[in-house]
Scaffold this active site. Structure first.
Site, PDB file in Angstrom:
ATOM      1  N   CYS A  70       0.859  -1.189   0.000  1.00 20.27           N
ATOM      2  CA  CYS A  70       0.000   0.000   0.000  1.00 20.27           C
ATOM      3  C   CYS A  70       0.891   1.234   0.000  1.00 20.27           C
ATOM      4  O   CYS A  70       1.647   1.464   0.946  1.00 20.27           O
ATOM      5  CB  CYS A  70      -0.909  -0.004   1.227  1.00 20.27           C
ATOM      6  SG  CYS A  70      -1.814   1.534   1.482  1.00 20.27           S
ATOM      7  N   CYS A 177      -0.099   4.041  -6.603  1.00 12.13           N
ATOM      8  CA  CYS A 177      -1.058   3.342  -5.742  1.00 12.13           C
ATOM      9  C   CYS A 177      -1.202   1.955  -6.334  1.00 12.13           C
ATOM     10  O   CYS A 177      -1.320   1.810  -7.564  1.00 12.13           O
ATOM     11  CB  CYS A 177      -2.405   4.058  -5.717  1.00 12.13           C
ATOM     12  SG  CYS A 177      -3.730   3.121  -4.913  1.00 12.13           S
TER      13      CYS A 177
END
Length: 265
Positions: A70, A177
């Site tokens: 993440c 991302c």
């Protein structure tokens, strides 16, 4: 080896797939904190608290290495995770930054990641003369998690996000991302073919492979062997269906509470 990795949802699948391609014959434990997605609009304190809870959970999973799949957590709370785990921790931002070759780089990321300028700072550390522009993309993760991936809607949103970067004549674009590689086809509709797309999971996977090879030289060469375990904090059935779709596996998915000590393992 037992490798742990986590994301807020399905974005980490893009990291998991890259890692499995390069590092088969290992066990992978994937935690999706679906109860609290998206991370990209949370405060730094919220992200640090989440990172503390997740890394504490992984301390009990007997893993040999940990992947921060993440980017938002990577940008805000990497130090929290490293301080809480006594095993090697591999991160996306540092891995990607160390491999940048282009002189003008764009970054698409969540608002929380962009706020930290983590990619800009990491890239300039390795290549000080690089021009870097970061673009927050708050709509992407919710749209991706709702399977709104190949629609005209997401292409329209992508067009708006990419215009400021294209005006700066970027040479490469970092998908900052782990959800964003899932919409590569939509991004390509907007980007000139000359702009190189960079998925940080590729550089991370090579770093992990080097680590595994240095520690385990006698493992099986059967590339069909992969041991996968999945855990979620909510929406078990929905996550299971997405894992079948994106990973082509029929996983056993367990529900876990990160706020309680009665953890599933």
């Amino acid at each position: 080896m037992r490798i742990g990795l986590f994301d807020s949802g399905i974005g980490g699948f893009t990291v998991l797939k890259k890692v499995i391609e390069l590092c088969p014959n290992n066990s992978f434990i994937y935690l999706a904190d679906t109860a609290r997605l998206p991370y990209g609009v949370k405060t730094n304190n919220e992200i640090k608290k989440i990172a503390e809870e997740i890394s504490s959970w992984f301390r009990y999973q007997n893993i040999d290495a940990f992947l921060v799949a993440c980017n938002t957590t990577n940008a805000i709370a990497l130090d929290v995770i490293k301080n809480n785990l006594d095993i090697p921790v591999f991160d996306l931002i540092g891995s990607a930054a160390s491999n940048i070759q282009e002189s003008r780089v764009g970054v698409l990321a969540t608002p929380s990641t962009v706020r930290t300028k983590a990619y800009t700072n990491a890239i300039l550390e390795f290549k000080p003369k690089t021009f870097v522009i970061e673009q927050p993309c708050p709509a992407f993760v919710p749209m991706i998690e709702m399977d709104n991936i190949n629609s005209d809607d997401i292409t329209d949103v992508a067009t708006g996000y990419l215009q400021p970067l294209l005006k700066q004549k970027i040479h490469s674009l970092i998908l900052g991302c782990s959800h964003y590689p899932l919409i590569t086809s939509s991004l390509r509709k907007v980007l000139p073919s000359s702009v190189k797309l960079i998925d940080p999971a590729e550089a991370l996977s090579f770093k992990l492979k080097f680590f595994i090879d240095s520690k385990t030289r006698n493992y099986s060469k059967n590339k069909n062997f992969v041991d996968l375990k999945f855990y979620v904090t909510s929406n078990l059935k929905n996550f299971s269906n997405k894992a079948k779709h994106w990973l082509d596996v029929f996983p056993e998915v367990n529900l876990v509470s990160l706020q309680k000590k009665g953890w599933v393992s």
